[in-house]
Design an enzyme around this catalytic site. Structure first.
Site, short mmCIF file in Angstrom:
data_model
loop_
_atom_site.label_atom_id
_atom_site.label_comp_id
_atom_site.label_asym_id
_atom_site.label_seq_id
_atom_site.Cartn_x
_atom_site.Cartn_y
_atom_site.Cartn_z
N SER A 118 7.60 4.23 -1.02
CA SER A 118 8.07 3.04 -1.72
C SER A 118 9.28 3.27 -2.61
CB SER A 118 6.94 2.44 -2.54
OG SER A 118 6.58 3.33 -3.58
N HIS A 150 3.45 -0.75 2.79
CA HIS A 150 4.84 -1.21 2.68
C HIS A 150 5.49 -1.39 4.05
CE1 HIS A 150 5.94 -1.39 -1.56
NE2 HIS A 150 5.18 -0.32 -1.78
N LYS A 189 0.89 -7.49 -0.02
CA LYS A 189 2.36 -7.35 0.05
C LYS A 189 2.92 -8.34 1.08
CE LYS A 189 2.74 -2.80 -2.05
NZ LYS A 189 1.64 -1.82 -2.04
C1 LIG Z 1 0.58 -1.20 -2.81
C2 LIG Z 1 -0.01 -0.04 -2.14
C3 LIG Z 1 -1.39 0.19 -2.18
C4 LIG Z 1 -2.32 -0.66 -2.99
O1 LIG Z 1 -2.54 -1.89 -2.39
P1 LIG Z 1 -3.42 -2.99 -3.16
O2 LIG Z 1 -3.98 -3.82 -2.08
O3 LIG Z 1 -2.49 -3.70 -4.08
O4 LIG Z 1 -4.47 -2.24 -3.91
C5 LIG Z 1 -1.91 1.26 -1.47
N1 LIG Z 1 -1.10 2.08 -0.77
C6 LIG Z 1 0.23 1.91 -0.73
C7 LIG Z 1 1.07 2.84 0.08
C8 LIG Z 1 0.82 0.86 -1.42
O5 LIG Z 1 2.13 0.69 -1.37
#
Ligand SMILES: *Cc1c(COP(=O)(O)O)cnc(C)c1O
Length: 398
Positions: free
Chosen positions: A185, A213, A244
Site C-alpha cells: 500500500s 488493495h 476498499k
Molecule cells: C486494508 C487492509 C486490510 C484490512 O482490511 P479491513 O477489512 O479494513 O479490516 C488487510 N490487509 C490489507 C493488505 C489491507 O490493505
C-alpha cells in the site's frame, strides 16, 4: 494514590511523546458521503485522493438501494455468530459470489479482513510448519502470524532471491505457506506472483495472497493479482476486504481451496466468536459482485484514470514510484516537505496524505495519491494543476 492516577500520568506522558515526535494522528471530519468530492466539517469542499474507494462505489446508488431493501426483507442485525443462528441465505450467496469472482472453490466471511488474516493461520498450521512472509505485509497478517505456532521466516519486500533463501531454510518443516500482500500500500507495487508461484512449485510451498488493495483494481477485469499473472485457481488462499474497492463499507473474506475454508469454519476464532455481518452489508455485497459480472466499465475507467494521472504527473517532473495499482506514490523524500505539501494541497482543495517515517523508510517521505473510477477527468486535472503549482512553490519541480 489509586492505580488509575499513576496510569493516567503514564498515558499523558506517552501521548505527549507521540505529539512532540509529530506522530499524533488527528482525524479530519467529513460531513458528506465518501466520494470523489467531499465536504469537511470546516465547511471546505475537497477532491478526495486518499480513499481506498478505487471503483467509486462508496456512494453507489445501486448498493445503497440493495442495502435498504435487505433491511426491509431481512432486518437490521443478526445478533449471532454464524454457526449458532447468524447465517442467512444472503451470507451463503455472498460467499458464492466471492468464490465466483476469484475463481476459487469456497469462501468464508468475516467482520473485516483484519479478522480474516487474524484467523487464517492458527487453525491451519502448527509448530511443525513454516510461514514465509514478505517484510512489508499488512499489520493484520503480522498479527495473524503471531497467533500461530508455525516457524516464521521473513523475506525482504518482493525480493525473490531472499524468498528462495528462506524457502531453502524452511525445507525441514512439514507444510510451507508463502504469504504476501497483492499490492503493497505504500509503494503501489504488485507482488511478483509469477515468480512466487515458480518458487512455490520448486520448493513445495503453498501461497496466500491478501488482495485488499488489488481486488477490483489489478488485472484487466479487476480480479486481482491471480488474474494479472494468469494464476486463477492456482493459489491456495486469498484474503480480501469489502472495505476498499468493493463498496467500502465493512467486511472481509478468505477464499480458496474447499477444505481450507471448511477448516476455517470449524476452527477460525474471529469467525466462531464474532458477530455475523448484517443483512444490509451482505446484500450490498451481492449486488456489488453482480455489478462486477455485468460490466467492466469501472475497471476500464480506473485504469484509464490511473494511466492519465501518472503520465501527466511524470511530464510535470514529479518523481513517481513505478505502480501497477491505483496507488501513486509521489516521492518527496523529506518528511516536513511531505506535510507542508499536503497542507498546501488541501488549501487548494485537494485532499491527500503525506507519509513519512516510521510509516515508510527514513528519507523516503511521500504523498500517496489514490486514483478512483469515481474521479472525472476534470478532478484529475485539478489535482495535477494543484500539484504542479504547489510543487513549483516548494521547489519540488522546476
Ligand atoms: C486494508 C487492509 C486490510 C484490512 O482490511 P479491513 O477489512 O479494513 O479490516 C488487510 N490487509 C490489507 C493488505 C489491507 O490493505
Amino acid at each position: 494514590m489509586n492505580m488509575y492516577s499513576t496510569f493516567q500520568k503514564y498515558l499523558q506522558n506517552e501521548l505527549a511523546g507521540i505529539q512532540s515526535a509529530g506522530l499524533y494522528k488527528n482525524e479530519r471530519i467529513i460531513v458528506s458521503p465518501q466520494g470523489a468530492s467531499i465536504r469537511l466539517s470546516t465547511g471546505q469542499e475537497a477532491l478526495n485522493f486518499c480513499a481506498n474507494n478505487y471503483l467509486g462505489l462508496s456512494d453507489n446508488k445501486e448498493l445503497i438501494e440493495a442495502a435498504k431493501q435487505a433491511m426491509d426483507s431481512r432486518g437490521f442485525g443478526m445478533s449471532s455468530v454464524r454457526f449458532i443462528c447468524g447465517t442467512q441465505d444472503l451470507h451463503k450467496q455472498l460467499e458464492a459470489a466471492i468464490a465466483g469472482f476469484f475463481g476459487t472453490e469456497d469462501s468464508i466471511l468475516y467482520a473485516a479482513c483484519f479478522d480474516a488474516n487474524g484467523g487464517v493461520f492458527e487453525p491451519l498450521l502448527n509448530d511443525r510448519d513454516a510461514i514465509i512472509s514478505d517484510s512489508l505485509n499488512h499489520a493484520s497478517i503480522i498479527d495473524g502470524v503471531r497467533l500461530c505456532k508455525a516457524v516464521r521466516y521473513r523475506y525482504a519486500n518482493a525480493d525473490m532471491e531472499d524468498l528462495e533463501k528462506q524457502l531453502k531454510l524452511a525445507q525441514s518443516q512439514r507444510f510451507r505457506l508463502i504469504v504476501t500482500d497483492g499490492v503493497f500500500s505504500m509503494d503501489g507495487n504488485v507482488a511478483p506472483m509469477d515468480k512466487i508461484y515458480e518458487l512455490a512449485q520448486k520448493y513445495d510451498a503453498m501461497i496466500m495472497v491478501d488482495e485488499s488493495h488489488s481486488a477490483g483494481v489489478v488485472g484487466k477485469t479487476g480480479r486481482g493479482t491471480t488474474e494479472l499473472f494468469d494464476l486463477r485457481g492456482k493459489v491456495e488462499i486469498i484474503t480480501g476486504t469489502l472495505g476498499k474497492s468493493f463498496g467500502g463499507a465493512i467486511g472481509g473474506f478468505t477464499t480458496g481451496k474447499k477444505e481450507i475454508i471448511d477448516m476455517l469454519r470449524q476452527r477460525s476464532r474471529p469467525y466462531l466468536f464474532s458477530n455475523s455481518i448484517p443483512p444490509a452489508i451482505t446484500a450490498a455485497g451481492i449486488k456489488m459482485f453482480e455489478i462486477m459480472d455485468r460490466t467492466n466499465e469501472l475497471q476500464d475507467k480506473l485504469h484509464a484514470n490511473t494511466d492519465y494521472f501518472v503520465e501527466k504527473m511524470k511530464a510535470a517532473g514529479f518523481d513517481i514510484k513505478p505502480t501497477q495499482s491505483s496507488i501513486c506514490a509521489v516521492m518527496l523524500y523529506d518528511a516536513k516537505l511531505s506535510q507542508d505539501m499536503a497542507a498546501k494541497l488541501l488549501d487548494r482543495g485537494i485532499y491527500v496524505t503525506g507519509f513519512y517515517y516510521p510509516v515508510v523508510p527514513k528519507d523516503l517521505a511521500r504523498i500517496r495519491v489514490q486514483i478512483s473510477a469515481g474521479h472525472e477527468k476534470e478532478h484529475l486535472d485539478k489535482c495535477i494543476t494543484a500539484f504542479t503549482k504547489t510543487g513549483k512553490e516548494l521547489g519540488v519541480i522546476k
